[in-house]
Write an enzyme that holds these catalytic residues in place. Structure first.
Site, PDB file in Angstrom:
ATOM      1  N   HIS A  39       0.827  -1.171  -0.025  1.00  0.00           N
ATOM      2  CA  HIS A  39      -0.106  -0.134  -0.103  1.00  0.00           C
ATOM      3  C   HIS A  39       0.780   1.210   0.020  1.00  0.00           C
ATOM      4  CE1 HIS A  39       0.945  -0.638   4.071  1.00  0.00           C
ATOM      5  NE2 HIS A  39       0.979   0.651   4.365  1.00  0.00           N
ATOM      6  N   HIS A 128       5.094   6.372  -2.383  1.00  0.00           N
ATOM      7  CA  HIS A 128       5.823   5.027  -2.254  1.00  0.00           C
ATOM      8  C   HIS A 128       5.343   4.085  -1.652  1.00  0.00           C
ATOM      9  CE1 HIS A 128       6.617   6.229   1.758  1.00  0.00           C
ATOM     10  NE2 HIS A 128       7.040   5.179   2.090  1.00  0.00           N
TER      11      HIS A 128
END
Length: 185
Positions: A39, A128
């Site tokens: 995630h 990220h």
């Protein structure tokens, strides 16, 4: 409850994420994240009392409206580290496309959550996906080499929602569960 706001990668990206992590397998000192739970953290909220959930839910819904971001394509690729190649604590997969939309969502979430008393972020937002955390520097040279030389593209997804996620720490690692989803419109 230990909470964060996330954009979760779909199941079909778990295998490409795992394949990328496998390239780092010989780097000692890395503790890999579960590719099935990959995630982007939009905002880490920390320990939150249950009575704060109703206003938090309201502010997250408002933040998604404030950001005014329609569903969009995010493409994941490139490698990076935090805080620097000289001192590595996190190895991450970057965002090649969709970073502007993710940043707008983050900024709206940050503004709304800090307004109701959550701690502001102490660093600039970099979209990220965490691949691994470095526990000791045994494999630092290999990590540096791979980050400098590899420029992988892992895949893409349509981002249609952000989620309020609970993280339960276990001996086998964190277990994530979605408390609520906030669709982009």
């Amino acid at each position: 409850m230990r909470l964060f706001v996330s954009v979760d990668l779909p199941d079909d990206l778990a295998e490409p994420v795992a394949d990328l992590q496998a390239e780092f397998a010989d780097a000692s000192g890395l503790n890999f994240t579960d590719p099935e739970q990959a995630h982007l953290t939009m905002k880490f909220l920390g320990e939150v009392d249950e009575d704060r959930l109703p206003p938090l839910r309201g502010e997250l819904e408002a933040a998604v409206d404030d950001a005014d971001v329609e569903p969009f394509i995010a493409r994941f690729g490139g490698l990076g580290v935090f805080p620097s190649l000289d001192y590595i604590s996190v190895v991450w997969l970057g965002v090649e496309r969709g970073g502007a939309e993710l940043t707008r969502l983050h900024e709206a979430i940050e503004a709304r959550t800090t307004a109701i008393g959550f701690e502001p972020e102490s660093h600039e937002f970099t979209p990220h996906v965490t691949l691994a955390r470095m526990e000791h520097a045994g494999g630092k040279d290999l990590v540096q080499e791979l980050v400098r030389e590899r420029d992988p593209t892992v895949g893409e997804m349509t981002v249609e929602e952000v989620r309020l996620t609970e993280s339960t720490l276990t001996d086998e690692g964190p277990v994530y569960s979605t408390l609520e989803s906030f669709p982009l419109e």
